[in-house]
Design a protein around this motif. Sequence first.
Motif, PDB file in Angstrom:
ATOM      1  N   UNK A   8      38.293  44.666  47.542  1.00  0.00           N
ATOM      2  CA  UNK A   8      39.634  44.191  47.189  1.00  0.00           C
ATOM      3  C   UNK A   8      39.550  42.932  46.329  1.00  0.00           C
ATOM      4  N   UNK A   9      38.698  41.995  46.712  1.00  0.00           N
ATOM      5  CA  UNK A   9      38.529  40.766  45.942  1.00  0.00           C
ATOM      6  C   UNK A   9      37.966  41.064  44.558  1.00  0.00           C
ATOM      7  N   UNK A  10      37.061  42.031  44.483  1.00  0.00           N
ATOM      8  CA  UNK A  10      36.509  42.417  43.187  1.00  0.00           C
ATOM      9  C   UNK A  10      37.592  42.989  42.282  1.00  0.00           C
ATOM     10  N   UNK A  11      38.490  43.793  42.851  1.00  0.00           N
ATOM     11  CA  UNK A  11      39.578  44.359  42.057  1.00  0.00           C
ATOM     12  C   UNK A  11      40.518  43.270  41.546  1.00  0.00           C
ATOM     13  N   UNK A  12      40.809  42.277  42.397  1.00  0.00           N
ATOM     14  CA  UNK A  12      41.604  41.136  41.947  1.00  0.00           C
ATOM     15  C   UNK A  12      40.973  40.509  40.702  1.00  0.00           C
ATOM     16  N   UNK A  13      39.683  40.254  40.765  1.00  0.00           N
ATOM     17  CA  UNK A  13      38.999  39.596  39.651  1.00  0.00           C
ATOM     18  C   UNK A  13      39.001  40.463  38.398  1.00  0.00           C
ATOM     19  N   UNK A  14      38.749  41.753  38.574  1.00  0.00           N
ATOM     20  CA  UNK A  14      38.705  42.660  37.418  1.00  0.00           C
ATOM     21  C   UNK A  14      40.059  42.691  36.710  1.00  0.00           C
ATOM     22  N   UNK A  15      41.122  42.898  37.469  1.00  0.00           N
ATOM     23  CA  UNK A  15      42.454  42.974  36.867  1.00  0.00           C
ATOM     24  C   UNK A  15      42.818  41.659  36.185  1.00  0.00           C
ATOM     25  N   UNK A  16      42.556  40.550  36.876  1.00  0.00           N
ATOM     26  CA  UNK A  16      42.887  39.242  36.309  1.00  0.00           C
ATOM     27  C   UNK A  16      42.093  38.968  35.048  1.00  0.00           C
ATOM     28  N   UNK A  17      40.803  39.290  35.048  1.00  0.00           N
ATOM     29  CA  UNK A  17      39.973  39.056  33.860  1.00  0.00           C
ATOM     30  C   UNK A  17      40.471  39.874  32.673  1.00  0.00           C
ATOM     31  N   UNK A  18      40.858  41.124  32.927  1.00  0.00           N
ATOM     32  CA  UNK A  18      41.406  41.968  31.863  1.00  0.00           C
ATOM     33  C   UNK A  18      42.686  41.350  31.311  1.00  0.00           C
ATOM     34  N   UNK A  19      43.558  40.905  32.218  1.00  0.00           N
ATOM     35  CA  UNK A  19      44.827  40.315  31.794  1.00  0.00           C
ATOM     36  C   UNK A  19      44.610  39.052  30.979  1.00  0.00           C
ATOM     37  N   UNK A  20      43.750  38.171  31.459  1.00  0.00           N
ATOM     38  CA  UNK A  20      43.520  36.906  30.763  1.00  0.00           C
ATOM     39  C   UNK A  20      42.939  37.158  29.368  1.00  0.00           C
ATOM     40  N   UNK A  21      42.027  38.114  29.258  1.00  0.00           N
ATOM     41  CA  UNK A  21      41.470  38.439  27.941  1.00  0.00           C
ATOM     42  C   UNK A  21      42.575  38.872  26.972  1.00  0.00           C
TER      43      UNK A  21
END
Length: 204
Positions: A8-21
């Motif tokens: 779950x924490x990994x998914x948070x990071x993945x989605x956020x990193x995609x959004x920030x990019x």
Amino acid sequence: MGLRERKKQQMYRVISDVAIALFLEKGFDNVSVAEVAAAADISKPTLFRYFPSKEDLALHRFADHEDEPARVVLAGRAEGLSPLDALHRHFVARLEARDPVTGLSDAAEVLAFHRLLYGTPSLVARLFAYLNRSEEALAAALDGPDVLASRLAAGQIVAVQRILAEENWRRIEAGESAEVLLPGAVEAADRAFGQLREGLGGQF
């Protein structure tokens, strides 16, 4: 942390990193939630299960630090060390580590993110919601006999850390390097926490 929570924490990071990019590339207001979901290869309903608002997509990195002051007081404090002294030491240690949360980082990606943050009014407004929750968690951790005194102390401590970070960011953005700025940033932190110590009268 169990496997499910780690995923779950990994998914948070993945989605956020995609959004920030995407936000850095196109600007926060020019990217839709649907576009972020598509880029992360998930549906919009799934995205909203992780992030209740578009602003939260950008500020997930701050969410990781939301209860950090409370954790320092509750779990990261040496025996005999006051909460305020522990927070002071922790902040200086994060300055020396060039933690982006302290504003003292001149890494290109950090500078780009800070420009995005401080240049987007809705993100600044959302950041204050995170800071309010940080105050609440710290007040509970201080757990003084006077609830109002704990809340006032927590508010002052969080405000001081925010102002120090903003000043560091302002000077970095003006062209100073983190290496050159470090001694002055540590001195400013020492002075600020000294004022807090004096104002709180040794209560914390």
